[in-house]
Scaffold this active site. Sequence first.
Site, PDB file in Angstrom:
ATOM      1  CE1 TYR A  14       0.909   1.012   4.388  1.00  0.00           C
ATOM      2  CE2 TYR A  14       0.894  -1.385   4.260  1.00  0.00           C
ATOM      3  CZ  TYR A  14       1.246  -0.219   4.905  1.00  0.00           C
ATOM      4  OH  TYR A  14       1.956  -0.277   6.070  1.00  0.00           O
ATOM      5  CB  SER A 243       0.689   1.508  14.674  1.00  0.00           C
ATOM      6  OG  SER A 243      -0.285   0.504  14.768  1.00  0.00           O
ATOM      7  CE  LYS A 244       0.898  -3.765   8.230  1.00  0.00           C
ATOM      8  NZ  LYS A 244       1.655  -4.519   7.245  1.00  0.00           N
ATOM      9  NE  ARG A 245       0.023  -4.664  15.102  1.00  0.00           N
ATOM     10  CZ  ARG A 245       0.599  -4.309  16.242  1.00  0.00           C
ATOM     11  NH1 ARG A 245      -0.081  -4.374  17.359  1.00  0.00           N
ATOM     12  NH2 ARG A 245       1.849  -3.908  16.263  1.00  0.00           N
TER      13      ARG A 245
END
Length: 464
Positions: A14, A243-245
Amino acid sequence: MTVRTRFAPSPTGYLHVGGARTALFSWAFARHHGGTFVLRIEDTDLERSTPEAVQAILDGMSWLGLAHDEGPFYQMQRMERYRAVLAEMLAQGTAYHCYSSPEEVEAMRERQRAAGEKPRYDGTWRPETGKTLPAIPVDRKPVIRFKNPLDGDVTWHDVVKGQITINNRELDDLVIARPDGTPTYNFCVAVDDWDMQITHVIRGDDHVNNTPRQINILNALGATLPQYGHVPMILGTDGQKLSKRRDAVSVMDYSDKGYLPEAMLNYLARLGWSHGDDEIFSMEQMCSWFDLTHLSGAAAQFNPEKLAWINNHYIKAADNQRLADLVQPAMLKDGAIFDGAPVLPAVIALLKERANTTVELAQSAMLFYRQPAPDSTLLQQHLTDAIRPALTQYIELCRTVDWNKAAISAALKQVLAEHGLKMPQLAMPLRLLLTGQLQTPSIDAVIELFGRDVVLARLTYTAD
Ligand code: GLU
């Protein structure tokens, strides 16, 4: 000097908002100077650099409208060039073959750690005048190491962080090619920036540690050094690194959530760059204003409320047909019935003022595109016997009234006056009957949009 900047993402699946921001800065700087913006895909990590992951970067860039002037160049397609430069460096003595095995390197590191020293390659295979190198072990493929200067400093004036100085003793003889001959990261970046004649490297400050290594390699190649600018990370609302999470970090997530690309660009521009107090500006303005002196050295914090505010601004400014095209697919998925319903751009015009995202816009527009199913308790509550005669009279007026907002509103007021009612007493049952909801934009606008036939059908059907 012609300005040449580059964006050099490693595909991860991404386009990260942080990457998009440095891309925007590099793009705007090139545009400001009438220069060239290069797109380079750093795809040497074969596991992550799938065609889909590369495509995701290209999609993100094209959604944002950050058009490159050259490229995309793919590092995997430049292997021959890297090999040629490696051979040249070996010939010139700025790089050397190192036959130390991984176990030997690990053992030397252990020894250094035990002695309280910083672990580094000990130079066993580093050629020096008058030095005899060990015998080459059979059947062992060498790595190639860069012959880093032993003394002195690497200094550069970072356009964001000011002067940075690193002593060469801090730097190792970097492995620039693996035993199978494939070049390593810092080496490829240096060769690419040199070959692509990059004049300004604007990137995230997670790369500051790579810069002295790249500068030494560039110096060894006899290259002109670019200027470097390391932009601080973007922090999340909690002050931690995005953060991706936890956070939406992909640019296309914002597209899915109903943000317009021009809003995203305007918002990203202000994360670490400023032009006075200007908050809302076009990309033309940004390109005419953009300079490196107003890049901030402080980390910027992602602020979703501000992004929503900016998005609302651009939604209000956007063409209604364009917004209609954007929201229609989601509405169809939601079961919207467009047959016999008001035209979507007109509905958008009424609703966009209050929408922070096109997703919200699609949801609110559904009001006009589904069969209303008014809750019977609510109907009893709002459509009382005291109100029914007023409703009946309003239906009669609706049959003949001129179908425009002013006339519709005048008819409403006439009924209210004759029956001694207040606006909500009639507007609420009208809203319920027409839309099934108690909250709608102003009732005269809603009535006008539905059109006479739909209004009469919905009011007479239930009024009996
Ligand atoms: N490929 C690196 C990354 O995605 C950027 C390299 C650079 O800008 O020098 O983090």
